[in-house]
Enzyme design. Structure first.
Site, PDB file in Angstrom:
ATOM      1  CG  ASN A   1      -1.735   1.222   1.392  1.00 30.57           C
ATOM      2  OD1 ASN A   1      -1.755   2.071   0.483  1.00 30.57           O
ATOM      3  ND2 ASN A   1      -2.438   1.355   2.511  1.00 30.57           N
ATOM      4  CD1 TRP A   2       3.480   0.833  -2.745  1.00 34.55           C
ATOM      5  CD2 TRP A   2       3.556   1.872  -4.737  1.00 34.55           C
ATOM      6  NE1 TRP A   2       4.150   0.006  -3.619  1.00 34.55           N
ATOM      7  CE2 TRP A   2       4.216   0.609  -4.846  1.00 34.55           C
ATOM      8  CE3 TRP A   2       3.483   2.694  -5.868  1.00 34.55           C
ATOM      9  CZ2 TRP A   2       4.796   0.169  -6.044  1.00 34.55           C
ATOM     10  CZ3 TRP A   2       4.060   2.253  -7.067  1.00 34.55           C
ATOM     11  CH2 TRP A   2       4.704   1.009  -7.143  1.00 34.55           C
ATOM     12  CE  LYS A   3      -0.172   3.138   4.835  1.00 34.62           C
ATOM     13  NZ  LYS A   3      -0.070   3.240   6.280  1.00 34.62           N
TER      14      LYS A   3
ATOM     15  CG  HIS B   1      -5.914   1.866   5.262  1.00 35.10           C
ATOM     16  ND1 HIS B   1      -5.448   2.768   6.197  1.00 35.10           N
ATOM     17  CD2 HIS B   1      -4.908   0.988   5.050  1.00 35.10           C
ATOM     18  CE1 HIS B   1      -4.200   2.430   6.523  1.00 35.10           C
ATOM     19  NE2 HIS B   1      -3.853   1.358   5.840  1.00 35.10           N
TER      20      HIS B   1
ATOM     21  CD  GLU C   1      -2.905   5.336   6.872  1.00 34.74           C
ATOM     22  OE1 GLU C   1      -2.892   5.344   5.630  1.00 34.74           O
ATOM     23  OE2 GLU C   1      -1.971   4.866   7.562  1.00 34.74           O
TER      24      GLU C   1
ATOM     25  CD  GLU D   1      -3.403  -2.425   7.369  1.00 27.78           C
ATOM     26  OE1 GLU D   1      -2.291  -2.635   6.885  1.00 27.78           O
ATOM     27  OE2 GLU D   1      -4.054  -1.388   7.139  1.00 27.78           O
TER      28      GLU D   1
ATOM     29  N   GLY E   1       2.505   2.384  10.948  1.00 28.16           N
ATOM     30  CA  GLY E   1       3.442   3.499  10.823  1.00 28.16           C
ATOM     31  C   GLY E   1       4.143   3.872  12.122  1.00 28.16           C
TER      32      GLY E   1
ATOM     33  CB  SER F   1       5.222  -1.644  12.213  1.00 23.17           C
ATOM     34  OG  SER F   1       4.818  -0.310  12.472  1.00 23.17           O
TER      35      SER F   1
ATOM     36  N   GLY G   1       2.904  -1.049   4.345  1.00 23.94           N
ATOM     37  CA  GLY G   1       2.937   0.381   4.026  1.00 23.94           C
ATOM     38  C   GLY G   1       4.364   0.828   3.756  1.00 23.94           C
ATOM     39  N   GLY G   2       5.002   1.435   4.742  1.00 29.12           N
ATOM     40  CA  GLY G   2       6.327   2.040   4.591  1.00 29.12           C
ATOM     41  C   GLY G   2       7.359   1.145   3.901  1.00 29.12           C
TER      42      GLY G   2
HETATM   43  P1  13P Z   1       3.023   0.488   7.750  1.00 30.30           P
HETATM   44  O1  13P Z   1       3.562  -0.788   7.164  1.00 30.30           O
HETATM   45  O2  13P Z   1       3.738   1.707   7.268  1.00 30.30           O
HETATM   46  O3  13P Z   1       2.912   0.402   9.244  1.00 30.30           O
HETATM   47  O4  13P Z   1       1.517   0.646   7.197  1.00 30.30           O
HETATM   48  C1  13P Z   1       0.661  -0.423   7.283  1.00 30.30           C
HETATM   49  C2  13P Z   1      -0.561  -0.106   6.513  1.00 30.30           C
HETATM   50  O5  13P Z   1      -1.335   0.754   6.874  1.00 30.30           O
HETATM   51  C3  13P Z   1      -0.806  -0.857   5.258  1.00 30.30           C
HETATM   52  O6  13P Z   1      -2.085  -0.642   4.781  1.00 30.30           O
END
Ligand code: 13P
Length: 259
Positions: free
Chosen positions: A9-11, A95, A97, A167, A173, A214, A235-236
């Protein structure tokens, strides 16, 4: 056995040239890798360019969200048929977020799930408790509510195109991932809820439940080795080819060890 699914997920990251460079560096190490399915979910602006780079690749394309109506006067929204047309096979839904910053509700996640299924997409439905909810002992209550609301009425047949992503919000994050035991406990609970919703353990045994929060190259193998953890939503660590490739390989290794 369930094939693990690792999704990046490149957000809200990467310009078009940056997205193209990243996907180019993923193809060689990941194309044709056996035993694991891989998806990248760039921002809308890069979908088309990334799709072009993925011609004849085993890496699939996904979106990060969709709107439930197929078209209309909904400024700023992108719909299921548009995503399918852009080459997406997957779409992330609900998600945390989206829930936290954009007021998305369980009801909205449900409508989006129906839209994704109607337009041939596989939905990655995100659920997870906040730190406050965990500390108050409400984790299972929250997961039960989110699963039931998002998947309300889904049939065993439709669940073939549904992936659940656990999640925990406190792990996203933050660098503080769930322990493998915490992840397994939540995943097992979610699978039990799926059995209750679908009325048969046979159906829930085939649904993939990803862990997200994470995930790194360092912790992936221990998390992905848990019996009910069927891949990762990253994510990251998905923004760097090296770490994403290492996580995908850890998923393949975890299932090879289990087999
Ligand atoms: P991180 O891997 O950056 O914690 O993000 C997880 C995430 O929200 C994937 O959708």
């Amino acid at each position: 056995m369930r094939t693990p699914l690792v999704a990046g997920n490149w957000k809200c990251h990467l310009t078009v040239p940056e997205a193209v460079a990243l996907v180019q560096s993923l193809r060689k190490p990941l194309d044709g890798l056996k035993g694991v399915e891989v998806v990248v979910c760039p921002p809308y602006t890069s979908l088309s360019a990334v799709k072009s780079q993925l011609a004849s690749s085993s890496i699939a394309l996904g979106a990060q969200d969709l709107f439930w109506e197929p078209h209309g006067a909904f400024t700023g929204e992108v719909s299921g048929p548009m995503l399918a047309d852009a080459g997406c096979r997957f779409c992330i839904i609900g998600h945390s977020e989206r829930r936290r910053y954009f007021g998305e509700t369980d009801e909205a996640a449900h409508r989006k799930l129906l839209a994704a299924l109607a337009h041939g997409l596989t939905a990655i439905v995100c659920i997870g408790e906040t730190l406050e909810e965990r500390e108050q002992g409400k984790t299972f209550e929250v997961l039960k509510r989110q699963v039931s609301a998002a998947l309300d009425g889904a049939t065993a047949q439709e669940m073939a195109r549904v992936v659940v992503a656990y999640e925990p919000v406190w792990a996203i994050g933050t660098g503080r991932h769930a322990t493998p035991e915490q992840a397994q406990e939540a995943h097992r609970f979610i699978r039990e809820r799926l059995t209750a919703l679908l009325g048969t353990p046979l159906a829930s045994q085939t649904v993939r439940i990803q862990y997200g929060g994470s995930v790194t190259a360092a912790n992936a193998l221990s998390l992905l080795s848990q019996p009910d953890v069927d891949g990762a939503l990253v994510g990251g660590a998905s923004l760097k080819a090296d770490s994403f490739v290492a996580i995908v390989k850890a998923a393949a290794e975890a299932k090879a060890i289990a087999a």
